[in-house]
Write an enzyme that holds these catalytic residues in place. Structure first.
Site, PDB file in Angstrom:
ATOM      1  N   GLY A 190       3.777 -29.256  -4.071  1.00 34.30           N
ATOM      2  CA  GLY A 190       4.569 -28.529  -2.776  1.00 34.30           C
ATOM      3  C   GLY A 190       5.850 -28.888  -2.590  1.00 34.30           C
ATOM      4  CG  HIS A 229       3.316 -34.982   2.386  1.00 33.67           C
ATOM      5  ND1 HIS A 229       3.258 -36.161   2.088  1.00 33.67           N
ATOM      6  CD2 HIS A 229       4.366 -34.323   1.578  1.00 33.67           C
ATOM      7  CE1 HIS A 229       4.540 -36.433   1.288  1.00 33.67           C
ATOM      8  NE2 HIS A 229       5.275 -35.563   1.167  1.00 33.67           N
ATOM      9  CD  GLU A 230       5.145 -30.785   0.481  1.00 33.97           C
ATOM     10  OE1 GLU A 230       6.664 -30.808   0.949  1.00 33.97           O
ATOM     11  OE2 GLU A 230       5.030 -31.356  -0.479  1.00 33.97           O
ATOM     12  CG  HIS A 233       8.556 -33.196   3.676  1.00 33.50           C
ATOM     13  ND1 HIS A 233       9.368 -34.372   4.038  1.00 33.50           N
ATOM     14  CD2 HIS A 233       7.924 -33.453   2.639  1.00 33.50           C
ATOM     15  CE1 HIS A 233       8.912 -35.089   3.055  1.00 33.50           C
ATOM     16  NE2 HIS A 233       7.933 -34.710   1.959  1.00 33.50           N
ATOM     17  CG  ASP A 250      10.657 -43.444   8.253  1.00 38.87           C
ATOM     18  OD1 ASP A 250      11.225 -44.297   8.926  1.00 38.87           O
ATOM     19  OD2 ASP A 250       9.213 -43.363   8.141  1.00 38.87           O
ATOM     20  CB  VAL A 252       9.986 -42.789  12.026  1.00 40.75           C
ATOM     21  CG1 VAL A 252       8.840 -43.072  13.100  1.00 40.75           C
ATOM     22  CG2 VAL A 252      10.147 -41.140  11.810  1.00 40.75           C
ATOM     23  CB  THR A 255       6.913 -45.594   9.833  1.00 44.57           C
ATOM     24  OG1 THR A 255       8.483 -45.230   9.699  1.00 44.57           O
ATOM     25  CG2 THR A 255       6.417 -44.592  10.401  1.00 44.57           C
ATOM     26  CG  ASP A 287      -5.408 -34.297  -0.040  1.00 44.99           C
ATOM     27  OD1 ASP A 287      -4.297 -34.405  -0.274  1.00 44.99           O
ATOM     28  OD2 ASP A 287      -5.631 -33.289   0.000  1.00 44.99           O
TER      29      ASP A 287
END
Length: 302
Positions: A190, A229-230, A233, A250, A252, A255, A287
């Site tokens: 994806g 996940h997508e 984004h 990233d 953040v 993290t 997953d």
């Protein structure tokens, strides 16, 4: 985040996950960064525009003053673009994906019990939910699912997002999260568009083999986490390792730094002097390994 509120009734689905032959070497392949670099000139500019300040996020996604108990509910349309009956996935498969998104973003997923203990203090309910749209752009009742036959498979050049290119035109991106489901070539699971790019292509694209938890969903990406996940984004999150080495951020703060993507479920992997958060939805883990957004990611998305 200036989204209209909508209500959706999601049935609790209990489905047996089908088995599909797939190489044990299969790894997650998100093309979001490649896609976004192709949309910005110069390519390196887009990450600077999407830094921690969020100053480039358009008003349609800006968060107004709110209480800490506000739940954002995002009307969502699923555009199924199919070459054959197999790719024309069922309504039930779509509903299973909406349920996964809601469980993951609200931290109601059953596998929260497997989150590494060191990360439990920062595990977040993002207070973001998703529902299938009940009204289409003309104000007519809708299931929130469109179905478009095609003769094409697609890449990351957005042709799936245009009817005259074999795909399906977008619904107003200021009112809906658009998710296209079709055949993506090159083994790509994806890709998504970050805030700040073309509103005519805004949204998420998922291969039909990695959407939802039943039907065509293919192990080890058959638990709906590709969409989680997508959509991460789409809500302005970068990959957990910042798509670079230890010095790349990233944006953040909670993290840990990482030197690259993790595959499979490499819990306990150490890089950059800290344990990698391989269970984060924004890593490349399988997953079954993913189960956490952080408080910092929550703040960035909101």
């Amino acid at each position: 985040m200036n989204y209209s509120f909508c209500k959706a009734s999601l049935f609790f689905l209990f489905f047996m996950i089908g088995f599909h032959p797939l190489s044990a070497q299969q790894q997650r392949t998100c093309a979001t960064m490649e896609y976004m670099h192709s949309k910005y000139t110069p390519p390196s500019g887009f990450q600077d525009n999407l830094d921690g300040t969020g100053t480039q996020i358009p008003n349609a996604r800006n968060n107004k003053q709110r209480s800490s108990t506000t739940i954002f509910t995002i009307p969502t349309v699923i555009h199924i673009v199919h070459k054959n009956t197999l790719q024309n996935i069922s309504d039930a498969q779509v509903l299973s994906q909406i349920q996964v998104l809601n469980e993951d973003f609200r931290r109601k997923n059953a596998d929260t019990i497997y989150t590494a203990s060191e990360f439990l203090p920062i595990a977040a309910d993002t207070e973001i939910e998703f529902c299938l749209a009940t009204l289409d752009p003309l104000g007519q009742p809708t299931t929130g699912i469109t179905r478009t036959p095609t003769t094409r498979a697609f890449g990351i050049n957005d042709t799936i997002k245009f009817t005259d290119m074999g795909g399906r035109d977008i619904w107003d991106a200021s009112k809906y999260l658009n998710i296209w489901v079709g055949e993506i070539e090159g083994g790509i699971l994806g890709y998504a568009q970050f805030p700040g790019a073309n509103s005519n292509t805004d949204g998420v694209v998922i291969d039909y083999r990695y959407f939802g938890i039943m039907g065509t969903a293919t192990a080890p990406f058959n638990l709906g986490r590709t969409a989680t996940h997508e959509v991460g984004h789409w809500l302005n999150l970068f990959h957990i390792w910042g798509d670079g080495g230890c010095s790349v951020d990233d944006f953040v703060s909670d993290t840990p730094a990482s030197d690259g993507a993790n595959y499979g479920c490499a819990t306990g992997h150490v890089s950059c002097g800290t344990t990698d958060m391989v269970q984060n939805y924004m890593d490349y883990s399988d997953d079954a390994c993913m189960n956490i957004f952080t408080e910092g990611q929550k703040s960035r998305m909101q």
